[in-house]
Write an enzyme that holds these catalytic residues in place. Structure first.
Site, PDB file in Angstrom:
ATOM      1  N   ASP A   1       1.504  10.709   0.038  1.00  0.00           N
ATOM      2  CA  ASP A   1       0.559  11.801  -1.116  1.00  0.00           C
ATOM      3  C   ASP A   1      -0.553  12.516  -0.848  1.00  0.00           C
ATOM      4  O   ASP A   1      -0.710  13.276  -2.039  1.00  0.00           O
ATOM      5  CB  ASP A   1       0.012  10.785  -2.147  1.00  0.00           C
ATOM      6  CG  ASP A   1       1.417   9.667  -3.002  1.00  0.00           C
ATOM      7  OD1 ASP A   1       1.225   8.269  -2.677  1.00  0.00           O
ATOM      8  OD2 ASP A   1       1.939  10.483  -3.636  1.00  0.00           O
TER       9      ASP A   1
ATOM     10  N   HIS B   1      -2.694   3.249   3.842  1.00  0.00           N
ATOM     11  CA  HIS B   1      -1.462   2.773   3.243  1.00  0.00           C
ATOM     12  C   HIS B   1      -0.875   1.396   4.167  1.00  0.00           C
ATOM     13  O   HIS B   1      -1.544   0.860   5.054  1.00  0.00           O
ATOM     14  CB  HIS B   1      -0.254   3.142   4.424  1.00  0.00           C
ATOM     15  CG  HIS B   1       1.217   2.862   3.708  1.00  0.00           C
ATOM     16  ND1 HIS B   1       1.879   2.103   3.735  1.00  0.00           N
ATOM     17  CD2 HIS B   1       2.006   4.021   2.725  1.00  0.00           C
ATOM     18  CE1 HIS B   1       3.164   2.733   2.768  1.00  0.00           C
ATOM     19  NE2 HIS B   1       3.387   3.586   2.691  1.00  0.00           N
TER      20      HIS B   1
HETATM   21  C1  SDX Z   1       2.586   4.832  -1.817  1.00  0.00           C
HETATM   22  O1  SDX Z   1       3.584   1.074   0.370  1.00  0.00           O
HETATM   23  C2  SDX Z   1       4.272   2.753  -0.059  1.00  0.00           C
HETATM   24  O2  SDX Z   1       5.827   2.014   0.757  1.00  0.00           O
HETATM   25  C3  SDX Z   1       3.960   3.230  -0.906  1.00  0.00           C
HETATM   26  C4  SDX Z   1       4.225   4.588  -0.899  1.00  0.00           C
HETATM   27  C5  SDX Z   1       6.121   4.764  -1.400  1.00  0.00           C
HETATM   28  O3  SDX Z   1       6.724   5.650  -0.660  1.00  0.00           O
HETATM   29  O4  SDX Z   1       6.061   3.955  -1.960  1.00  0.00           O
HETATM   30  O5  SDX Z   1       4.318   5.338   0.925  1.00  0.00           O
HETATM   31  C6  SDX Z   1       3.641   5.205  -1.691  1.00  0.00           C
HETATM   32  O6  SDX Z   1       1.857   4.735  -2.506  1.00  0.00           O
HETATM   33  C7  SDX Z   1       1.384   5.269  -0.893  1.00  0.00           C
HETATM   34  C8  SDX Z   1       0.106   5.400  -0.877  1.00  0.00           C
HETATM   35  C9  SDX Z   1      -0.050   6.102  -2.038  1.00  0.00           C
HETATM   36  N1  SDX Z   1      -2.294   5.478  -2.495  1.00  0.00           N
HETATM   37  C10 SDX Z   1      -2.829   5.587  -2.545  1.00  0.00           C
HETATM   38  O7  SDX Z   1      -3.520   7.056  -1.287  1.00  0.00           O
HETATM   39  C11 SDX Z   1      -4.568   5.608  -3.023  1.00  0.00           C
HETATM   40  C12 SDX Z   1      -5.670   5.418  -1.248  1.00  0.00           C
HETATM   41  N2  SDX Z   1      -5.298   4.456  -1.060  1.00  0.00           N
HETATM   42  C13 SDX Z   1      -5.587   3.367  -0.574  1.00  0.00           C
HETATM   43  O8  SDX Z   1      -6.402   2.323  -1.805  1.00  0.00           O
HETATM   44  C14 SDX Z   1      -5.135   2.466   0.044  1.00  0.00           C
HETATM   45  O9  SDX Z   1      -4.792   2.678   1.244  1.00  0.00           O
HETATM   46  C15 SDX Z   1      -3.346   1.804  -0.717  1.00  0.00           C
HETATM   47  C16 SDX Z   1      -3.171   1.253  -1.479  1.00  0.00           C
HETATM   48  C17 SDX Z   1      -2.539   2.667   0.056  1.00  0.00           C
HETATM   49  C18 SDX Z   1      -3.140   0.351   0.535  1.00  0.00           C
HETATM   50  O10 SDX Z   1      -4.231  -0.561   0.398  1.00  0.00           O
HETATM   51  P1  SDX Z   1      -4.069  -2.255   1.631  1.00  0.00           P
HETATM   52  O11 SDX Z   1      -3.059  -2.314   2.139  1.00  0.00           O
HETATM   53  O12 SDX Z   1      -4.219  -2.839   0.198  1.00  0.00           O
HETATM   54  O13 SDX Z   1      -5.031  -1.564   1.933  1.00  0.00           O
HETATM   55  P2  SDX Z   1      -7.225  -2.288   1.181  1.00  0.00           P
HETATM   56  O14 SDX Z   1      -7.053  -2.011   0.275  1.00  0.00           O
HETATM   57  O15 SDX Z   1      -7.434  -3.800   1.564  1.00  0.00           O
HETATM   58  O16 SDX Z   1      -7.869  -1.527   2.536  1.00  0.00           O
HETATM   59  C19 SDX Z   1      -8.220  -2.171   3.943  1.00  0.00           C
HETATM   60  C20 SDX Z   1      -9.614  -0.978   4.080  1.00  0.00           C
HETATM   61  C21 SDX Z   1     -10.838  -1.583   3.445  1.00  0.00           C
HETATM   62  O17 SDX Z   1     -11.979  -1.803   3.774  1.00  0.00           O
HETATM   63  P3  SDX Z   1     -12.569  -2.866   4.291  1.00  0.00           P
HETATM   64  O18 SDX Z   1     -12.344  -3.453   3.154  1.00  0.00           O
HETATM   65  O19 SDX Z   1     -11.778  -3.917   5.475  1.00  0.00           O
HETATM   66  O20 SDX Z   1     -13.755  -2.520   4.529  1.00  0.00           O
HETATM   67  O21 SDX Z   1      -9.827  -0.499   4.386  1.00  0.00           O
HETATM   68  C22 SDX Z   1     -10.657   0.794   3.537  1.00  0.00           C
HETATM   69  C23 SDX Z   1     -10.580  -0.230   1.744  1.00  0.00           C
HETATM   70  O22 SDX Z   1     -11.943   0.206   1.385  1.00  0.00           O
HETATM   71  N3  SDX Z   1      -9.474   1.717   2.231  1.00  0.00           N
HETATM   72  C24 SDX Z   1     -10.230   2.804   1.722  1.00  0.00           C
HETATM   73  C25 SDX Z   1      -8.936   3.988   2.226  1.00  0.00           C
HETATM   74  N4  SDX Z   1      -7.626   2.680   2.199  1.00  0.00           N
HETATM   75  C26 SDX Z   1      -7.896   1.648   2.654  1.00  0.00           C
HETATM   76  N5  SDX Z   1     -11.162   3.327   2.138  1.00  0.00           N
HETATM   77  C27 SDX Z   1     -11.214   4.110   1.576  1.00  0.00           C
HETATM   78  N6  SDX Z   1     -10.362   5.493   1.503  1.00  0.00           N
HETATM   79  C28 SDX Z   1      -8.842   4.524   1.312  1.00  0.00           C
HETATM   80  N7  SDX Z   1      -8.054   5.907   0.698  1.00  0.00           N
END
Ligand code: SDX
Length: 430
Positions: free
Chosen positions: A364, A307
């Site tokens: 989720d 998140h």
């Molecule tokens: C919602 O914003 C809100 O409030 C949203 C929400 C709401 O109520 O409105 O809470 C609802 O959208 C919840 C999130 C639902 N999405 C997912 O579950 C999809 C999976 N999660 C990710 O794609 C990610 O965690 C996000 C999109 C939620 C957040 O992305 P960020 O903040 O841009 O983080 P990032 O992509 O920069 O990740 C940071 C690191 C990366 O690795 P490095 O480059 O540091 O090596 O963490 C890794 C990412 O690759 N990472 C994950 C991961 N999420 C982040 N690796 C594997 N699996 C994951 N789920």
């Protein structure tokens, strides 16, 4: 003592005011930076940028705190209902009995769609995704209520228009589902409350009403309640962006639906179920999938994990996980996907990759398990999220509309394209 930040640019010091929120979160106010210095700031994806002051929801991502109008989500989940929380979020206070009765009456008065809207549904293919139908039909609804297009109505009758949208979004969603199955639409019943009516419109047959099990109604109501608002997430920020141009409430909400659809946002609940199903079908206990989710080359992510704001357990995920066990037990449902989800969570929370990045289950991760147990098809999961989030979108629209200082949202950029060059006639181009 005046609290200011100092920024030194080209030898000159610029003093920038520091503002502090109710819970002592702080920001450097850069509103005058460009006028004073000619500089802008750059913050790709707005991870460090506040777009507004808001009085609706407070989140502390480090501590896993979520409050609607100051009330902890855990208390509301335990003691309130979706419609009571919708009133809290939109109107700013928990309703008195009379206010709740009035709000409920407004929802009933506005539950039907204009009969001519049925013809719009005929135009969608059976395979149309309900999120596409939802955004299109929310906008289409404003064509049948021209008074909605005047900001005067919004100002003088906001509670009515809020109830109209909140009520109709549920009917539109149910009709979209019935259309996708080639089933006749089921009209809402004025003697049913919000969530029960939605299940009735989804699952009743023309001459046989769906048997409403209280535990199912309560479980879905809880899902709606937990999604009701979440400060400036992608879709809510989109609603505010559209509202800032003084577009109407229905156009702003339709834009919010489109932003919510993405798998990184509201589409994640559908992606989590697809992920769990893939793991189950492949006979994997989740270990192989977790290895892939850590491998950037795999293109896979542990959906429902991570998140932008929560660097701790999403409090909503805790509540939903507990509700999963309760609902499945009451419904005598054994779901292997729940066991896989729990195994994934247990393994990820011990895995350095996830621990170092502070990746925890978000709202989720478990929500789809409950929706599946209720019988809601996977394509409708994000629609359920949109219905739940409607109070938050409406409340944020209201804040923009009522803010006398509100200006159109218009971010700046840093241009990295070609330097000055000139038109070349086609015969001289290579
Ligand atoms: C919602 O914003 C809100 O409030 C949203 C929400 C709401 O109520 O409105 O809470 C609802 O959208 C919840 C999130 C639902 N999405 C997912 O579950 C999809 C999976 N999660 C990710 O794609 C990610 O965690 C996000 C999109 C939620 C957040 O992305 P960020 O903040 O841009 O983080 P990032 O992509 O920069 O990740 C940071 C690191 C990366 O690795 P490095 O480059 O540091 O090596 O963490 C890794 C990412 O690759 N990472 C994950 C991961 N999420 C982040 N690796 C594997 N699996 C994951 N789920």
């Amino acid at each position: 003592m005046e609290n200011t930040a100092e920024l030194k640019l080209e030898g000159k010091i610029y003093k920038l005011p520091v503002i502090e929120g109710t819970e002592h979160e702080r920001a450097v106010d850069i509103s005058s930076l460009r006028n004073d210095s000619g500089y802008i700031t750059l913050d790709d994806s707005y991870g460090n940028t506040g777009s507004c002051r808001s009085q609706i929801t407070f989140i502390d991502g480090e501590k896993g705190i979520l409050r609607y109008r100051g009330i902890p989500i855990e208390e509301l989940a335990e003691r309130s209902t979706f419609i009571e929380v919708a009133h809290l979020i939109v109107m700013g206070k928990l309703p008195s009995s009379a206010e709740l009765r009035r709000f409920s009456e407004l929802l009933t008065e506005n539950e039907m769609l204009h009969e001519d809207m049925k013809y719009h549904f005929e135009g969608f293919s059976a395979s149309a995704h309900p999120m596409a139908i939802l955004s299109a039909m929310i906008n289409a609804a404003s064509c049948f209520y021209p008074e909605l297009l005047t900001s005067e109505t919004m100002r003088t009758h906001f509670e009515v228009e809020a109830a109209r949208l909140l009520s109709k979004v549920r009917t539109i969603a149910a009709f979209a589902y019935r259309k996708s199955l080639g089933l006749p639409i089921i009209y809402p019943r004025p003697d049913y409350k919000y969530t029960a009516n939605f299940l009735h419109m989804l699952f009743s047959l023309p001459f046989k009403d769906y048997e409403l099990k209280p535990e199912m109604v309560r479980a879905l109501d809880l899902i709606f309640l937990l999604h009701a608002d979440h400060e400036q997430n992608c879709s809510t920020a989109t609603v505010r962006m559209v509202a800032s141009s003084r577009a109407n409430l229905f156009a702003s909400a339709a834009a919010g639906v489109c932003a919510l659809w993405g798998p990184l946002h509201g589409g994640a609940n559908q992606a989590v179920l697809e992920m769990l199903t893939e793991i189950h079908r492949s006979g994997d206990d989740g270990s192989r999938f977790i290895a892939a989710a850590k491998d950037k080359q795999s293109g896979k992510r542990l959906m429902g994990f991570g998140h932008r704001v929560y660097k701790n357990y999403d409090p909503r995920a805790k509540i939903i996980k507990r509700a999963c066990d309760e609902v499945l037990e009451k419904l005598h449902v054994q779901d292997p996907l729940l066991d896989i989800a729990k195994h994934l969570e247990e393994a990820a929370l011990k895995d350095p990759y996830f621990v170092e990045r502070k990746l925890y289950p978000n709202v989720d991760f478990y929500s789809g398990i409950i929706m599946r147990a209720i019988g809601i098809p996977i394509e409708m999961f994000t629609v359920i999220f949109a219905i739940g989030r409607m109070p938050g979108w409406i409340a944020n629209f209201k804040e923009v509309m009522e803010d006398p200082q509100s200006r159109i949202y218009r971010p700046r950029q840093i241009y990295t394209g070609p330097p000055l060059n000139h038109y070349v006639p086609i015969k001289e181009r290579h």
